[in-house]
Every structure is written in C-alpha cells, then in structure tokens.
Scaffold this active site. Structure first.
Site, PDB file in Angstrom:
ATOM      1  N   TYR A  58      54.063   4.623 -76.255  1.00  0.00           N
ATOM      2  CA  TYR A  58      53.914   3.085 -76.859  1.00  0.00           C
ATOM      3  C   TYR A  58      53.800   2.442 -75.831  1.00  0.00           C
ATOM      4  CZ  TYR A  58      56.092   4.533 -81.324  1.00  0.00           C
ATOM      5  OH  TYR A  58      56.045   5.098 -82.584  1.00  0.00           O
ATOM      6  N   SER A  59      52.243   2.028 -75.795  1.00  0.00           N
ATOM      7  CA  SER A  59      51.843   1.097 -74.370  1.00  0.00           C
ATOM      8  C   SER A  59      52.322   1.651 -73.068  1.00  0.00           C
ATOM      9  CB  SER A  59      52.424   0.269 -74.147  1.00  0.00           C
ATOM     10  OG  SER A  59      51.564  -0.867 -74.850  1.00  0.00           O
TER      11      SER A  59
END
Length: 325
Positions: A58-59
């Site tokens: 995630y990111s």
C-alpha cells in the site's frame, strides 16, 4: 465497541477492522495528508477499534509507516496489527511474490515500517502460481517460530487453493492459516459460492474487504450519471458494479436506511455484521465523520425478513477474477 475472537483462535478483535489502504500518496483517491490520516486513526482507537489492516504494497510502504506512527504510543498488547505480502516492492529479481526469500525479507521490512517487534496477523495477499505453497508455508512457519509473527492468514483465492494450503500445513505441521480476507458485501457476494463454505467448515475467521463496494453501497453514486469522484472516477473495477441488479440492492438499502433513521453505509455494514461467518469487516474511511458513521452500524438491527429483502436481487455465482486490492 464490540469484540469477537478471530476464527477459532483466542485473538480478540474489534467487530470492525480499520483498513489502511487509503493512507498514502500512490493513488489520487488516497488520503495524502499524514496529519489527517493520524486524526482518523486516533479516532478509531478512541472508539475502541483495536484491529488494523494494511499491506507492504500500500503506497510502497507508506501505509505501514503511517499506521506505525499512529499507534507508537499506544498499549501494544491491546492492538492487533495485520499486514500482507505478495505484490512487488521493487523492480528486478525477488522483488515480489511468495518465495521464502521475499516473505522473510518483507516481514522484517514491515516490522521496521510499523515500528513494532511483532506482527499479529501476517497474510499472503494473493496466491503465487510460481512458488510451491510448501515453500511459502515454511517461511511463514519460520516467522512464527522466531516470534515476529503471531498468526498467519490468507487473502483472495479460490477455495481449492485455500484447502490445498490448509492440507499442506496439516501434513507438514506448519502454522495454519487462521483467517481469510475476501471481497464480500451486498453486491459482491460471489464468495458465498466459493471460499465462505470452506471457511465455515475449517473454522477460519472471515475479514471482508470492500464491505461498502468501493463506496457504491453508501449511495454516493447516482444511477445513470458518470462518477466524478471517489474510486469509481478512476477505477473501472468499481464502475463495473453499476448493474441493474446492484442498483436494485441499493434501492432496498436506502429504503431500510430511511425506515431505521440510519445511513446506507450503516445498513450495508449491519448486513455483514449479522452474518455468522463474518468476524470484522474492513472499513476504510478517509475522514473522522465517515469512521463514526461506520461504527454506528453496530447499533443497527436487521430482522430475518429485512436480510432476505437485501439479498433477494442477487444469486451468488463464482465466475470472475478479483481485482488487485
């Protein structure tokens, strides 16, 4: 807040899990402001949520860093931190997947980003067709033996693959998956024809992702109009939910919301919370107001007749691929 045990373990988790996919800068719809993300996470803790789910991908690790900073001063013994491994973290050989090397390397990288000594629930984000499941399970087992992982879980796969993993764990005396994280909501009920019966049979905890169908079940989109905000504005997968049968479900959701003086999101989450198999839907609010609205679902009661009305428009079928969430 209400609490339950995850599957047949002794691990107590809040009935709502705080999902951290929205925290980071990788996509336009993510919450780019770390201070605002901190406010949402702080409020979740105040409301009694102790279960937090993120992933290394995630990111590119930002989500784990933001979550780690938010819980740094909290009582770690009360918290249940979950993260995942599989998707590429860099280009080149061994940058992704479920090889022993990548699993072990990424577990320790996640520990550093989360600023913690152990991960409560370490999950394989997807099935890796290129790595024998025995190799992955051996690596996960090693992490449990080291004490840096407490439980292991799985996410998003056909039932036969999950059963294969459970069988291999039993045969080789490896740590067994205790939970399944799968897409499940009022308009995405395909898992009722796939993995959910197996979870019931094997006593696995169920942690649904996308419980509000990418915002569709909140009533934020209008029938016949092109979306101009939210994930559907940039994500074809979310927009593909705009079908006649799904709009029919939303009609019932909004009717019940009006009858019960609740929101569409609360009715949709209340349906999931009433499902015996479901332990903790993963909510992903971007604001404190949305979070408080989600928690309000715990106070919404649905009768058997209302559950049937919500389910009537759709017959669950397992016949499609799942997006990379």
């Amino acid at each position: 807040m209400e609490y339950t045990n995850l599957g047949n373990t002794g691990l107590e988790v809040s009935r709502l899990c705080m999902g951290c996919l929205n925290f980071g800068t990788e996509q336009p719809w993510m919450l780019h402001d770390r201070e605002e993300a901190q406010e949402v996470l702080d409020r979740a803790l105040e409301l009694g949520i102790n279960f937090f789910d993120t992933a290394n991908a995630y990111s590119g690790g930002e989500s784990e860093e933001i979550l780690g900073a938010a819980v740094a001063e909290r009582d770690r013994e009360e918290l249940v931190l979950a993260t995942k491994v599989y998707f590429p973290m860099r280009e080149g050989p061994n940058g992704g997947g479920l090889s022993r090397k990548h699993v072990l390397d990424q577990a320790h990288a996640s520990l550093e980003r989360l600023d913690t000594d152990y991960i409560d629930l370490y999950q394989i984000h997807r099935w890796d067709e290129n790595v024998p499941i025995e190799e992955t399970l051996s690596a996960l087992d090693r992490l449990v033996e080291e004490g840096v992982v407490r439980y292991v879980g799985a996410s998003t796969m056909p039932a036969w693959k999950l059963m294969k993993a459970l069988h291999e764990a039993d045969v080789n005396n490896y740590e067994r998956f205790v939970s399944m994280q799968c897409e499940y909501n009022l308009v995405d009920r395909h898992e009722e024809a796939n993995v959910l019966p197996l979870c019931a049979d094997q006593n696995l905890g169920v942690i649904p992702w996308s419980p509000l169908a990418g915002g569709f079940l909140t009533g934020k989109y209008e029938r016949g109009e092109d979306p101009d905000e939210g994930r559907a504005a940039t994500d074809e997968y979310t927009e593909n939910r705009f079908t006649d049968e799904n709009w029919a479900v939303l009609d019932v959701v909004e009717e019940l919301a009006e009858e019960k003086d609740a929101t569409a999101a609360q009715v949709s989450l209340a349906w999931l919370l009433r499902k015996e198999l479901v332990d903790a839907p993963i909510v992903g609010p971007r604001t404190v107001e949305h979070l408080e609205d989600d928690v309000g679902a715990l106070d919404v009661d649905l009768t058997d007749e209302e559950m049937e009305r919500l389910e009537e428009p759709i017959t669950p079928v397992w016949n499609r691929d799942i997006g990379d969430v």
